[in-house]
Design a protein around this motif. Sequence first.
Motif, PDB file in Angstrom:
ATOM      1  N   PHE A   1       0.796  -1.219   0.000  1.00 10.65           N
ATOM      2  CA  PHE A   1       0.000   0.000   0.000  1.00 10.65           C
ATOM      3  C   PHE A   1       0.832   1.275   0.000  1.00 10.65           C
ATOM      4  O   PHE A   1       0.413   2.292  -0.551  1.00 10.65           O
ATOM      5  N   ASN A   2       2.007   1.232   0.638  1.00  5.05           N
ATOM      6  CA  ASN A   2       2.786   2.452   0.823  1.00  5.05           C
ATOM      7  C   ASN A   2       3.779   2.734  -0.290  1.00  5.05           C
ATOM      8  O   ASN A   2       4.636   3.610  -0.137  1.00  5.05           O
ATOM      9  N   TRP A   3       3.668   2.044  -1.405  1.00  2.22           N
ATOM     10  CA  TRP A   3       4.535   2.259  -2.559  1.00  2.22           C
ATOM     11  C   TRP A   3       3.777   3.085  -3.594  1.00  2.22           C
ATOM     12  O   TRP A   3       2.811   2.612  -4.189  1.00  2.22           O
ATOM     13  N   PRO A   4       4.190   4.341  -3.833  1.00  2.00           N
ATOM     14  CA  PRO A   4       3.432   5.200  -4.760  1.00  2.00           C
ATOM     15  C   PRO A   4       3.261   4.625  -6.162  1.00  2.00           C
ATOM     16  O   PRO A   4       2.219   4.836  -6.795  1.00  2.00           O
ATOM     17  N   ASN A   5       4.260   3.882  -6.643  1.00  2.00           N
ATOM     18  CA  ASN A   5       4.195   3.343  -7.998  1.00  2.00           C
ATOM     19  C   ASN A   5       3.149   2.251  -8.153  1.00  2.00           C
ATOM     20  O   ASN A   5       2.850   1.839  -9.275  1.00  2.00           O
ATOM     21  N   ALA A   6       2.594   1.768  -7.045  1.00  2.00           N
ATOM     22  CA  ALA A   6       1.552   0.760  -7.110  1.00  2.00           C
ATOM     23  C   ALA A   6       0.193   1.356  -7.464  1.00  2.00           C
ATOM     24  O   ALA A   6      -0.750   0.606  -7.733  1.00  2.00           O
ATOM     25  N   TYR A   7       0.094   2.669  -7.482  1.00  2.00           N
ATOM     26  CA  TYR A   7      -1.168   3.353  -7.741  1.00  2.00           C
ATOM     27  C   TYR A   7      -1.270   3.782  -9.197  1.00  2.00           C
ATOM     28  O   TYR A   7      -0.296   4.258  -9.794  1.00  2.00           O
ATOM     29  N   GLY A   8      -2.463   3.610  -9.757  1.00  2.00           N
ATOM     30  CA  GLY A   8      -2.671   3.865 -11.170  1.00  2.00           C
ATOM     31  C   GLY A   8      -2.914   5.311 -11.539  1.00  2.00           C
ATOM     32  O   GLY A   8      -2.758   5.688 -12.699  1.00  2.00           O
ATOM     33  N   GLY A   9      -3.295   6.135 -10.578  1.00  2.00           N
ATOM     34  CA  GLY A   9      -3.556   7.533 -10.865  1.00  2.00           C
ATOM     35  C   GLY A   9      -3.869   8.302  -9.606  1.00  2.00           C
ATOM     36  O   GLY A   9      -4.122   7.716  -8.545  1.00  2.00           O
ATOM     37  N   TRP A  10      -3.866   9.629  -9.726  1.00  2.00           N
ATOM     38  CA  TRP A  10      -4.027  10.518  -8.595  1.00  2.00           C
ATOM     39  C   TRP A  10      -4.991  11.645  -8.906  1.00  2.00           C
ATOM     40  O   TRP A  10      -5.207  12.012 -10.062  1.00  2.00           O
ATOM     41  N   GLY A  11      -5.572  12.205  -7.835  1.00  2.00           N
ATOM     42  CA  GLY A  11      -6.351  13.420  -7.984  1.00  2.00           C
ATOM     43  C   GLY A  11      -5.445  14.631  -8.045  1.00  2.00           C
ATOM     44  O   GLY A  11      -4.212  14.524  -8.040  1.00  2.00           O
ATOM     45  N   GLN A  12      -6.051  15.820  -8.110  1.00  2.00           N
ATOM     46  CA  GLN A  12      -5.292  17.053  -8.211  1.00  2.00           C
ATOM     47  C   GLN A  12      -4.688  17.488  -6.880  1.00  2.00           C
ATOM     48  O   GLN A  12      -3.778  18.315  -6.856  1.00  2.00           O
ATOM     49  N   GLY A  13      -5.175  16.951  -5.787  1.00  2.00           N
ATOM     50  CA  GLY A  13      -4.670  17.286  -4.473  1.00  2.00           C
ATOM     51  C   GLY A  13      -5.489  18.365  -3.791  1.00  2.00           C
ATOM     52  O   GLY A  13      -6.138  19.183  -4.439  1.00  2.00           O
ATOM     53  N   THR A  14      -5.455  18.366  -2.469  1.00  2.00           N
ATOM     54  CA  THR A  14      -6.105  19.392  -1.674  1.00  2.00           C
ATOM     55  C   THR A  14      -5.129  19.852  -0.591  1.00  2.00           C
ATOM     56  O   THR A  14      -4.478  19.031   0.053  1.00  2.00           O
TER      57      THR A  14
END
Length: 125
Positions: free
Chosen positions: A106-119
């Motif tokens: 879970f804590n590996w950023p490259n495991a995620y397929g996409g992101w929001g714009q951030g808040t």
Amino acid sequence: QVQLVESGGGLVQAGGSLRLSCAASGRTDSIAAMGWFRQAPGKERDFVAAISWSSTMTSYADSVKGRFTISRDNAKNTVYLQMNSLKPEDTAVYYCGYKTDTYFRFNWPNAYGGWGQGTHVTVSS
């Protein structure tokens, strides 16, 4: 593809609380987990918390355990991050991401397929 939109950030004094939301749209059937990461200027993107989309399994960074709670509402395709007892070091842009695999940590950023714009979250001392 999955689209993510974060909301709920703002300014708060140390010791205060904020509740962040992340709404997903698109191919939400591909989501295996959702996570929150944060990034301050000049620093790397750090893991905060994550939750499985099909179970109640959660994971937290040591720095937020006991203060932050991640939850989800599958019917609304939304994940939440309740942040209590906020500290100045929590100041950062908070991003939510989606994970389609069930194997990488879970804590590996490259495991995620996409992101929001951030808040943005700013905690004053």
